[in-house]
Design a protein around this motif. Sequence first.
Motif, mmCIF file in Angstrom:
data_model
loop_
_atom_site.group_PDB
_atom_site.id
_atom_site.type_symbol
_atom_site.label_atom_id
_atom_site.label_comp_id
_atom_site.label_asym_id
_atom_site.label_seq_id
_atom_site.Cartn_x
_atom_site.Cartn_y
_atom_site.Cartn_z
ATOM 1 N N VAL A 96 2.985 9.009 -5.210
ATOM 2 C CA VAL A 96 2.826 9.588 -6.463
ATOM 3 C C VAL A 96 1.600 9.153 -7.276
ATOM 4 O O VAL A 96 1.364 7.953 -7.329
ATOM 5 N N MET A 97 0.716 10.184 -7.408
ATOM 6 C CA MET A 97 -0.237 10.082 -8.039
ATOM 7 C C MET A 97 -0.228 9.488 -9.481
ATOM 8 O O MET A 97 0.420 10.233 -10.290
ATOM 9 N N VAL A 98 -0.870 8.653 -10.164
ATOM 10 C CA VAL A 98 -0.328 8.083 -11.466
ATOM 11 C C VAL A 98 -1.768 8.514 -12.338
ATOM 12 O O VAL A 98 -1.431 8.835 -13.516
ATOM 13 N N SER A 99 -2.896 8.095 -11.795
ATOM 14 C CA SER A 99 -3.960 8.319 -12.503
ATOM 15 C C SER A 99 -5.284 8.318 -11.791
ATOM 16 O O SER A 99 -5.091 8.075 -10.626
ATOM 17 N N GLY A 100 -6.235 9.203 -12.132
ATOM 18 C CA GLY A 100 -7.477 9.174 -11.336
ATOM 19 C C GLY A 100 -8.638 9.717 -12.014
ATOM 20 O O GLY A 100 -8.557 10.582 -13.244
ATOM 21 N N GLY A 101 -9.624 9.999 -11.562
ATOM 22 C CA GLY A 101 -10.970 10.637 -11.948
ATOM 23 C C GLY A 101 -12.030 9.709 -11.855
ATOM 24 O O GLY A 101 -11.990 8.485 -12.027
ATOM 25 N N ASP A 102 -13.306 10.237 -11.964
ATOM 26 C CA ASP A 102 -14.678 9.476 -12.094
ATOM 27 C C ASP A 102 -14.553 8.480 -10.734
ATOM 28 O O ASP A 102 -15.119 7.365 -11.053
ATOM 29 N N GLY A 103 -14.164 8.814 -9.762
ATOM 30 C CA GLY A 103 -14.130 7.912 -8.539
ATOM 31 C C GLY A 103 -13.186 6.835 -8.644
ATOM 32 O O GLY A 103 -13.031 6.138 -7.614
ATOM 33 N N ARG A 104 -12.026 7.252 -9.027
ATOM 34 C CA ARG A 104 -10.850 6.382 -9.059
ATOM 35 C C ARG A 104 -9.541 7.024 -8.704
ATOM 36 O O ARG A 104 -9.396 8.378 -9.050
ATOM 37 N N CYS A 105 -8.704 6.324 -8.150
ATOM 38 C CA CYS A 105 -7.407 7.041 -7.937
ATOM 39 C C CYS A 105 -6.356 5.982 -7.814
ATOM 40 O O CYS A 105 -6.627 4.762 -7.453
ATOM 41 N N MET A 106 -5.413 6.044 -8.658
ATOM 42 C CA MET A 106 -4.100 5.175 -8.655
ATOM 43 C C MET A 106 -2.754 5.731 -8.255
ATOM 44 O O MET A 106 -2.505 6.929 -8.969
ATOM 45 N N ALA A 107 -2.355 5.169 -7.456
ATOM 46 C CA ALA A 107 -0.930 5.940 -7.077
ATOM 47 C C ALA A 107 -0.012 4.695 -6.841
ATOM 48 O O ALA A 107 -0.006 3.492 -6.942
ATOM 49 N N GLU A 108 1.321 5.239 -6.606
ATOM 50 C CA GLU A 108 2.488 4.153 -6.389
ATOM 51 C C GLU A 108 3.480 4.851 -5.332
ATOM 52 O O GLU A 108 3.359 6.144 -5.092
ATOM 53 N N PHE A 109 4.232 4.091 -4.722
ATOM 54 C CA PHE A 109 5.357 4.582 -3.912
ATOM 55 C C PHE A 109 6.271 3.222 -3.733
ATOM 56 O O PHE A 109 6.126 2.076 -4.116
ATOM 57 N N LYS A 110 7.570 3.758 -3.339
ATOM 58 C CA LYS A 110 8.376 2.647 -3.266
ATOM 59 C C LYS A 110 8.650 2.654 -1.663
ATOM 60 O O LYS A 110 8.854 3.600 -1.178
ATOM 61 N N VAL A 111 8.682 1.208 -1.075
ATOM 62 C CA VAL A 111 8.848 1.177 0.470
ATOM 63 C C VAL A 111 10.241 1.645 0.804
ATOM 64 O O VAL A 111 11.188 1.398 0.294
ATOM 65 N N GLN A 112 9.994 2.549 1.696
ATOM 66 C CA GLN A 112 11.074 3.022 2.587
ATOM 67 C C GLN A 112 11.240 2.589 4.001
ATOM 68 O O GLN A 112 10.359 1.921 4.430
ATOM 69 N N GLU A 113 12.388 2.883 4.394
ATOM 70 C CA GLU A 113 12.755 2.526 5.695
ATOM 71 C C GLU A 113 11.537 3.152 6.812
ATOM 72 O O GLU A 113 11.151 2.322 7.506
ATOM 73 N N GLU A 114 11.164 4.200 6.479
ATOM 74 C CA GLU A 114 9.978 4.535 7.534
ATOM 75 C C GLU A 114 8.680 3.942 7.552
ATOM 76 O O GLU A 114 7.911 4.351 8.313
ATOM 77 N N HIS A 115 8.580 3.441 6.379
ATOM 78 C CA HIS A 115 7.404 2.436 6.348
ATOM 79 C C HIS A 115 7.117 1.132 6.791
ATOM 80 O O HIS A 115 6.419 0.406 6.745
ATOM 81 N N LEU A 116 8.521 0.601 7.460
ATOM 82 C CA LEU A 116 8.433 -0.609 7.813
ATOM 83 C C LEU A 116 8.214 -0.934 9.435
ATOM 84 O O LEU A 116 8.379 -0.115 10.270
ATOM 85 N N ASN A 117 7.686 -2.233 9.684
ATOM 86 C CA ASN A 117 7.707 -2.370 10.983
ATOM 87 C C ASN A 117 8.884 -3.155 11.642
ATOM 88 O O ASN A 117 10.050 -3.036 10.739
ATOM 89 N N ARG A 118 8.891 -3.525 12.769
ATOM 90 C CA ARG A 118 10.147 -3.962 13.312
ATOM 91 C C ARG A 118 10.822 -5.312 12.693
ATOM 92 O O ARG A 118 11.947 -5.514 12.900
ATOM 93 N N ALA A 119 9.837 -6.068 11.972
ATOM 94 C CA ALA A 119 10.329 -7.291 11.258
ATOM 95 C C ALA A 119 10.684 -6.898 9.924
ATOM 96 O O ALA A 119 11.338 -7.801 9.074
#
Length: 143
Positions: free
Chosen positions: A31-54
């Motif tokens: 989710v894009m939160v803020s940005g401009g002038d060479g910056r970008c701030m985003a967020e996300f919630k870690v989901q199962e598909e983002h995980l490694n085997r551990a």
Amino acid sequence: MSGKKGLDLLRTIATVMTKTNGYDRCLQQLVMVSGGDGRCMAEFKVQEEHLNRAGGLHGGFTATIVDVVTTYALMTKENAAPGVSVDIHVSYLKGARQGDEVIIDANTVRAGRNLAFLECELRHKKDNSIIAKASHTKYIGSS
């Protein structure tokens, strides 16, 4: 480009990039939160598909986030092109687990005629502790 225009641009770019059958669709949770002038701030919630085997946030997914979100930051610079990566360095400092909320903060350090130098941090939203720090260099010149 700053403020609302920068954020609107970032949201448009993210939507176009993730609504494909290609690899970038793995970033639909950002989710894009803020940005401009060479910056970008985003967020996300870690989901199962983002995980490694551990059960931790996958390092390859983290590197993908760095690649994409720093590119988004660069694209908010005036007359900037997305370019191609020539170097990405990620230092993994702390883990993240399913359900954790993560902030991504990307900044354009310098964009010259041929190269752009970018930096990025992934942090836990709850305590601002650093998950990963990264630097990214892109070739942005024309052939």
